[in-house]
Motif scaffolding. Structure first.
Motif, short mmCIF file in Angstrom:
data_model
loop_
_atom_site.label_atom_id
_atom_site.label_comp_id
_atom_site.label_asym_id
_atom_site.label_seq_id
_atom_site.Cartn_x
_atom_site.Cartn_y
_atom_site.Cartn_z
N UNK A 102 49.85 -44.15 -25.57
CA UNK A 102 49.14 -44.69 -26.63
C UNK A 102 47.84 -44.55 -26.34
N UNK A 103 47.07 -43.79 -27.15
CA UNK A 103 45.44 -43.50 -26.75
C UNK A 103 44.75 -44.00 -28.22
N UNK A 104 43.42 -44.51 -27.80
CA UNK A 104 42.63 -44.86 -28.77
C UNK A 104 41.43 -43.72 -28.97
N UNK A 105 41.30 -43.70 -30.40
CA UNK A 105 40.15 -42.48 -30.61
C UNK A 105 38.98 -42.88 -30.01
N UNK A 106 38.22 -41.82 -29.41
CA UNK A 106 36.78 -42.22 -29.05
C UNK A 106 35.81 -42.73 -30.33
N UNK A 107 34.81 -43.15 -29.92
CA UNK A 107 33.87 -43.74 -31.03
C UNK A 107 33.53 -45.33 -31.18
N UNK A 108 32.83 -45.53 -32.23
CA UNK A 108 32.37 -46.91 -32.29
C UNK A 108 33.25 -48.05 -31.96
N UNK A 109 34.66 -47.77 -32.26
CA UNK A 109 35.64 -48.98 -32.35
C UNK A 109 36.37 -48.79 -31.12
N UNK A 110 35.94 -47.86 -30.11
CA UNK A 110 36.78 -47.71 -28.87
C UNK A 110 36.53 -48.88 -27.86
N UNK A 116 22.06 -39.94 -26.32
CA UNK A 116 21.54 -40.80 -27.35
C UNK A 116 22.29 -40.49 -28.75
N UNK A 117 22.11 -39.10 -29.18
CA UNK A 117 22.42 -38.66 -30.63
C UNK A 117 24.09 -38.98 -30.65
N UNK A 118 24.98 -38.73 -29.58
CA UNK A 118 26.31 -38.66 -29.54
C UNK A 118 26.64 -40.39 -29.52
N UNK A 119 25.91 -41.35 -28.93
CA UNK A 119 26.26 -42.51 -28.83
C UNK A 119 26.08 -43.33 -30.14
N UNK A 120 25.39 -42.73 -31.04
CA UNK A 120 25.04 -43.16 -32.22
C UNK A 120 25.78 -42.70 -33.42
N UNK A 121 26.16 -41.43 -33.35
CA UNK A 121 26.96 -40.88 -34.41
C UNK A 121 28.30 -41.22 -34.54
N UNK A 122 28.76 -41.12 -35.69
CA UNK A 122 30.06 -41.25 -36.38
C UNK A 122 30.86 -39.87 -35.95
N UNK A 175 35.50 -39.10 -44.63
CA UNK A 175 35.23 -38.52 -43.35
C UNK A 175 34.88 -36.97 -43.47
N UNK A 176 35.21 -36.52 -44.54
CA UNK A 176 34.71 -35.18 -44.90
C UNK A 176 33.11 -35.23 -45.04
N UNK A 201 26.14 -29.46 -32.71
CA UNK A 201 25.42 -28.98 -31.56
C UNK A 201 24.46 -30.14 -30.85
N UNK A 202 24.52 -31.08 -31.50
CA UNK A 202 23.82 -32.39 -30.37
C UNK A 202 25.09 -33.21 -29.86
N UNK A 203 26.15 -32.99 -30.09
CA UNK A 203 27.33 -33.79 -29.59
C UNK A 203 27.44 -33.24 -27.96
N UNK A 204 27.66 -34.23 -26.99
CA UNK A 204 28.00 -34.05 -25.65
C UNK A 204 29.29 -34.77 -25.24
#
Length: 295
Positions: free
Chosen positions: A141-149, A212-218, A233-234, A243-246
């Motif tokens: 069971x895996x939780x998706x990455x992002x704001x809700x993780x 910084x961008x990746x931590x703020x982005x959806x 989501x689209x 290109x700014x995601x890391x």
């Protein structure tokens, strides 16, 4: 500390406090934080972390393991940071909290969980996996990455035998509490982005900008097929600056980390501070020491 002990005029609990913490210090003489220019120190009873680089100190609140799920004491080297990490949920949590909801798509969707078959790596519909299968070890069971993780937006990894790390959290209210024994063993940090900058040592680099961008982005559309995304989501996917995601950032040179347990310890200005014995370790050490003390 030795001078205070030799005075002999303090209250009994003062002497006891000095003794148990001097004993702890004796165990750690081979390698101490002060032998390094740059290091991270987590003193669990203080519920604080200090990131030190020479005379510069970054201080922040932490949350650590509960009395039942204590954070282990260790020393290691921070090797990398993962941004927007997925959380592979430990089997102990799956059995206790998730298995009772097996087959419930809504439960998994609301918590951003998905199920992956270990043998094939395929993502499986939660409605098709029963409680017994979840607890068999054949599925993760895996939780998706992002704001809700639950790990938040960034995790700081270092080798250890306990699978514990420093990480952000989606439950920011933790840091306003006095008792911050809240986790299953990992250490939650109040200022994760600042800690990342500290580790890299350059606040203006492109890597830091990407963090910084990746931590703020959806990032909810990342890793999913565009044609299968719902309309909202689209829309996110269309505006995401990919290109700014890391994802992963190596910490080079590695930075020493110490997770200690002192109920008497100097702060970064050298002032001795006392802290509550949150795990009850002082009693254990003092009972041991009394075997070698005169009446």
């Amino acid at each position: 500390m030795q001078e205070e002990l030799n005075k002999g005029s303090g209250r009994q609990w003062d002497r006891r406090l000095l003794l148990v913490n001097m004993e702890r210090r004796r165990w750690r003489m081979d390698d101490t934080p002060q032998k390094h220019q740059k290091y991270i120190l987590v003193n669990l009873p203080s519920y604080h972390l200090e990131a030190v680089d020479g005379d510069k100190v970054l201080s922040m609140r932490i949350g650590c393991g509960t009395l039942k799920t204590k954070t282990p004491l260790l020393q290691s080297m921070v090797e990398r940071m993962d941004v927007n990490p997925q959380w592979i949920i430990p089997m102990s949590i799956v059995k206790e909290s998730i298995a009772p909801h097996a087959g419930n798509r809504g439960y998994f969707r609301s918590r951003h969980y998905f199920i992956r078959e270990r043998a094939t790596g395929k993502v499986v519909d939660p409605a098709l996996v029963g409680a017994g299968a979840l607890m068999s070890g054949d599925y993760r069971v895996i939780q998706e990455g992002g704001a809700h993780n639950s790990l938040g937006r960034i995790i700081f990894r270092f080798k250890n035998n306990f699978s514990v790390y420093l990480h952000d959290t989606s439950s920011r209210e933790v840091f306003s509490r006095e008792d911050r024994g809240v986790s299953h063993g990992c250490v939650r940090v109040e200022r994760p982005f600042d800690l990342g900058v500290f580790l890299l040592g350059d606040s203006t680099s492109l890597t830091v900008q990407k963090i910084r961008y990746s931590m703020m982005a959806d990032v909810s559309p990342v890793g999913k097929k565009y044609e299968e995304l719902p309309p909202e989501q689209k829309a996110v996917a269309d505006t995401l600056k990919r290109k700014m995601l890391i994802g992963s950032v190596k910490v080079n040179p590695r930075v020493p980390i110490y997770i200690y347990y002192y109920t008497l310890y100097p702060d970064h200005e050298g002032v001795m501070r006392t802290y509550n014995d949150i795990y009850g370790y002082d009693d254990v050490i003092y009972r041991y020491l009394r075997n070698y003390m005169g009446s």
